[in-house]
Design a protein around this motif. Structure first.
Motif, PDB file in Angstrom:
ATOM      1  N   CYS A 195      12.194 -29.495   8.623  1.00  0.00           N
ATOM      2  CA  CYS A 195      13.389 -29.877   7.863  1.00  0.00           C
ATOM      3  C   CYS A 195      14.482 -30.245   8.854  1.00  0.00           C
ATOM      4  O   CYS A 195      14.753 -29.499   9.807  1.00  0.00           O
ATOM      5  CB  CYS A 195      13.869 -28.729   6.974  1.00  0.00           C
ATOM      6  SG  CYS A 195      15.426 -29.106   6.107  1.00  0.00           S
ATOM      7  N   TYR A 226      12.829 -34.144   5.181  1.00  0.00           N
ATOM      8  CA  TYR A 226      11.560 -33.482   5.490  1.00  0.00           C
ATOM      9  C   TYR A 226      10.609 -34.515   6.102  1.00  0.00           C
ATOM     10  O   TYR A 226       9.747 -35.055   5.409  1.00  0.00           O
ATOM     11  CB  TYR A 226      10.977 -32.854   4.220  1.00  0.00           C
ATOM     12  CG  TYR A 226      11.916 -31.858   3.596  1.00  0.00           C
ATOM     13  CD1 TYR A 226      11.932 -30.533   4.012  1.00  0.00           C
ATOM     14  CD2 TYR A 226      12.834 -32.259   2.624  1.00  0.00           C
ATOM     15  CE1 TYR A 226      12.834 -29.622   3.466  1.00  0.00           C
ATOM     16  CE2 TYR A 226      13.735 -31.354   2.070  1.00  0.00           C
ATOM     17  CZ  TYR A 226      13.721 -30.044   2.497  1.00  0.00           C
ATOM     18  OH  TYR A 226      14.619 -29.142   1.967  1.00  0.00           O
ATOM     19  N   LYS A 248      11.599 -25.295   0.146  1.00  0.00           N
ATOM     20  CA  LYS A 248      10.672 -26.416  -0.021  1.00  0.00           C
ATOM     21  C   LYS A 248       9.225 -25.935   0.048  1.00  0.00           C
ATOM     22  O   LYS A 248       8.373 -26.353  -0.746  1.00  0.00           O
ATOM     23  CB  LYS A 248      10.936 -27.446   1.081  1.00  0.00           C
ATOM     24  CG  LYS A 248      10.099 -28.703   0.997  1.00  0.00           C
ATOM     25  CD  LYS A 248      10.685 -29.666  -0.002  1.00  0.00           C
ATOM     26  CE  LYS A 248      10.013 -31.011   0.086  1.00  0.00           C
ATOM     27  NZ  LYS A 248      10.509 -31.944  -0.935  1.00  0.00           N
ATOM     28  N   SER A 268       6.461 -26.142  -2.799  1.00  0.00           N
ATOM     29  CA  SER A 268       5.205 -26.854  -2.547  1.00  0.00           C
ATOM     30  C   SER A 268       3.997 -25.986  -2.896  1.00  0.00           C
ATOM     31  O   SER A 268       3.006 -26.476  -3.439  1.00  0.00           O
ATOM     32  CB  SER A 268       5.126 -27.295  -1.076  1.00  0.00           C
ATOM     33  OG  SER A 268       6.130 -28.236  -0.787  1.00  0.00           O
ATOM     34  N   GLU A 324       4.804 -32.570  -3.720  1.00  0.00           N
ATOM     35  CA  GLU A 324       6.127 -32.032  -3.413  1.00  0.00           C
ATOM     36  C   GLU A 324       7.081 -32.131  -4.602  1.00  0.00           C
ATOM     37  O   GLU A 324       8.291 -32.076  -4.448  1.00  0.00           O
ATOM     38  CB  GLU A 324       6.707 -32.741  -2.184  1.00  0.00           C
ATOM     39  CG  GLU A 324       5.881 -32.478  -0.927  1.00  0.00           C
ATOM     40  CD  GLU A 324       6.449 -33.147   0.299  1.00  0.00           C
ATOM     41  OE1 GLU A 324       7.497 -33.821   0.182  1.00  0.00           O
ATOM     42  OE2 GLU A 324       5.851 -32.999   1.368  1.00  0.00           O
TER      43      GLU A 324
END
Length: 621
Positions: free
Chosen positions: A274, A292, A374, A378, A424
């Motif tokens: 990130c 990302y 994130k 995910s 994602e």
């Protein structure tokens, strides 16, 4: 054995074969696989030396070894300098998206604030794209939200208008913005041109970081108004000072020693990365954005950050300073490249102490927290995708799910919408809208509209990516509708030879309650999922997102059409002349029927424009 059946040689021996044709020039190289797909783009100060490293049979990281083993050919382009090679490398990576490069996946433009110049009472508004309109631009801001917050604050403090010229010209009494103390209502004379010009200058000073000057002058004006017993004006100035103080407090990061910089911090974990970017302009925090980039397991921070900086500023103007959490592989080279793009010095720093280091620490904390969120999302998304595979017997885990919906009112302003989901989550930069063109469609023909949308979608896919290698082909289609819709779409897929793509129609149950959806597939029985199944909720969210996007697109199309008349397409007829013509004749239809002498009699319409209008309506058929 035929030539077609011969195995194409790949690996370090192929690379060795290029060494005798290379010299020590700087340049860019491309590594291609057996199907001529670009695997990697790199730059080199000395092409021969760099390629000779790849020609070695051992001593490479796992990622580089895989890349070498897949390499069937190479391409080279020499440059005059290594700086040119760096710029070209990052440009090609963005274009070609090679499998083994670090890739910045989100490359949208950033909004600015524009204070217009071509009006006695300038407008303040959000602007994105090319800076063609005359005025003063301030930015970039990290997001539309950051711009909207700043505009909201500016309106509270400086009371500048945000309405369009047409709205301004048509006002006969103040709008709601004036009532809630967000505008000084110059449209109806509530403020003089001189006083409004002063507030515009104050707003521009604020956006340039000169807030102390403004507060000092406002305090002085408030004291004078109080002394003159103008208590209403003094109270208004007091409110503006209070609003200005709140704005400065609400911004969070307000560095004392950094006036113009991008703060760029990288956090990497478990093969993911990130990058957090904060925009500091005029000593103010103008928002932050997280990225990302696609990275490999064995890529180090210097390579990731260099690739990010090179691609991020490929189409953007860099600030005077970049404050970085990590050194790049080629700090001086990148500084030269960025400085050369804008003909002024750009400084790259990796601060170790002081306020700049504190700014980096703050950005790093944001990057670490954003990546953790994130990765959690995910993991949840991967579990839902596996559930989708099991529920509908899909051949593989879908990387791209396309969800379609239509919106219209009795056939009017019809639009189709496609939203996209993947590992994602929702991929908003892949959403597409379709203006329904079918003249032969019966109003409200949902089957016909869906067929048009899918026809156009598959035509484009086949034209742009016939080999299905570009990652743009869906692994699953979700259609809003039942057996009829599924049958209509299946016909389109058969026509274009893409029957291998799984498709599911999502229809409401008998009583149309959410939670009782029925799922239709060609040649299979209607299926339902448990009311508390996470996969059902997942499908509902995707369908609702498609519906939201379709409704929003439909409303925008309808709103645009509400004030439209045939006069909008006549060259030389702007808002003012359009109003004059409609006021004179009563309707656009009457304008179209008017003779030349009547048109010339309208205030503001020259003889030449009257002839243009007359010709437009009388020579089209």
């Amino acid at each position: 054995m035929s030539n077609a059946e011969q195995k194409i040689e790949t690996g370090h021996r192929v690379i060795q074969g290029y060494l005798k044709t290379l010299d020590t020039s700087p340049g860019v190289y491309r590594m291609l696989d057996s199907e001529s797909r670009v695997l990697y783009v790199g730059k080199a100060r000395n092409l021969k030396a760099r390629v000779s490293n790849y020609a070695r049979p051992s001593g490479h990281s796992a990622r580089i070894a895989r890349m070498i083993n897949n390499t069937a050919s190479m391409m080279f382009l020499t440059t005059r300098t290594e700086t040119e090679a760096l710029l070209l490398e990052q440009n090609l990576i963005k274009q070609l998206k090679p499998k083994f490069n670090v890739l910045l996946r989100d490359d949208k433009s950033f909004p600015n604030i524009l204070v217009t110049a071509e009006h006695e009472f300038p407008q303040i508004k959000k602007h994105r794209g090319a800076k063609k309109e005359k005025g003063s631009y301030y930015g970039p801001f990290a997001s539309a939200g950051a711009v909207n917050r700043t505009l909201n604050q500016l309106q509270r403090v400086f009371l500048l208008r945000d309405c369009s010229k047409a709205q301004f010209d048509s006002r006969t009494r103040p709008c709601l913005q004036y009532q809630i103390k967000r505008c000084s209502a110059p449209c109806v004379g509530k403020i003089s041109a001189a006083d409004y010009a002063q507030t515009v200058r104050d707003a521009q000073k604020f956006l340039s970081g000169k807030t102390t000057d403004i507060q000092g002058r406002l305090a002085k004006d408030m004291a004078q108004a109080s002394e003159d017993m103008e208590f209403e004006r003094a109270a208004a100035l007091r409110d503006r000072i209070k609003a200005l103080t709140q704005v400065q407090t609400a911004q969070g990061i307000n560095p004392k020693t950094v006036t113009e910089a991008d703060i760029i911090a990288l956090h990497m974990q478990d093969g993911q990365a990130c990058v957090q970017v904060f925009f500091i302009r005029s000593g103010q925090n103008w928002g932050n954005h997280d990225y990302y980039p696609r990275v490999g397991d064995d890529v180090d921070a210097a390579e990731v950050l260099e690739a990010f900086v090179g691609q991020f500023y490929d189409t953007r103007e860099p600030p005077r300073q970049l404050l970085l959490s990590n050194a790049l592989e080629n700090m001086d080279l990148m500084a030269d490249a960025l400085s050369g793009k804008i003909d002024r010095k750009v400084e790259l720093l990796v601060p170790q102490r002081g306020e700049k280091a504190e700014l980096i620490d703050s950005a790093l904390r944001n990057a670490r927290e954003s990546l953790a969120r994130k990765m959690a999302e995910s993991a949840t998304q991967a579990k839902l995708l596996r559930g989708l595979v099991e529920a509908f017997d899909l051949p593989k885990l879908p990387d791209r799910i396309e969800v379609y919906d239509n919106s219209h009112i009795q056939g009017s302003f019809a639009v189709g919408a496609m939203v996209v989901a993947g590992p994602e989550g929702m991929m908003k930069n892949q959403y597409r809208k379709f203006n329904i063109r079918g003249d032969d469609l019966t109003p409200g023909d949902d089957f016909g509209m869906m067929k048009e949308v899918l026809t156009r979608r598959f035509k484009r896919l086949i034209k742009e990516d016939p080999d299905r290698t570009g990652g743009m082909w869906p692994d699953l289609l979700l259609i809003d509708g039942g057996a009829g819709q599924v049958s209509a779409v299946r016909q389109i897929m058969q026509e274009y030879g893409v029957e291998d793509i799984p498709m599911v129609g999502v229809a409401k149950g008998l009583d149309r309650d959410a939670g009782k959806e029925e799922f239709h597939r060609t040649g299979k029985a209607v299926k339902a999922l448990r009311h508390n199944d996470p996969v059902l909720y997942f499908i509902q969210r995707m369908r609702d997102e498609a519906h939201r996007f379709a409704i929003g697109t439909h409303r925008a199309k309808r709103a645009k059409a509400v004030g439209a008349t045939p006069l909008d397409d006549v060259p030389g007829v702007g808002a003012a002349r359009k109003r004059a013509l409609l006021a004179h004749f009563g309707s656009a239809k009457a304008v179209g029927r008017a003779n030349l002498s009547d048109l010339k009699a309208v205030d503001g319409v020259s003889d030449a424009l009257a002839e243009t209008i007359y010709a437009y309506f009388h020579e089209r058929g």
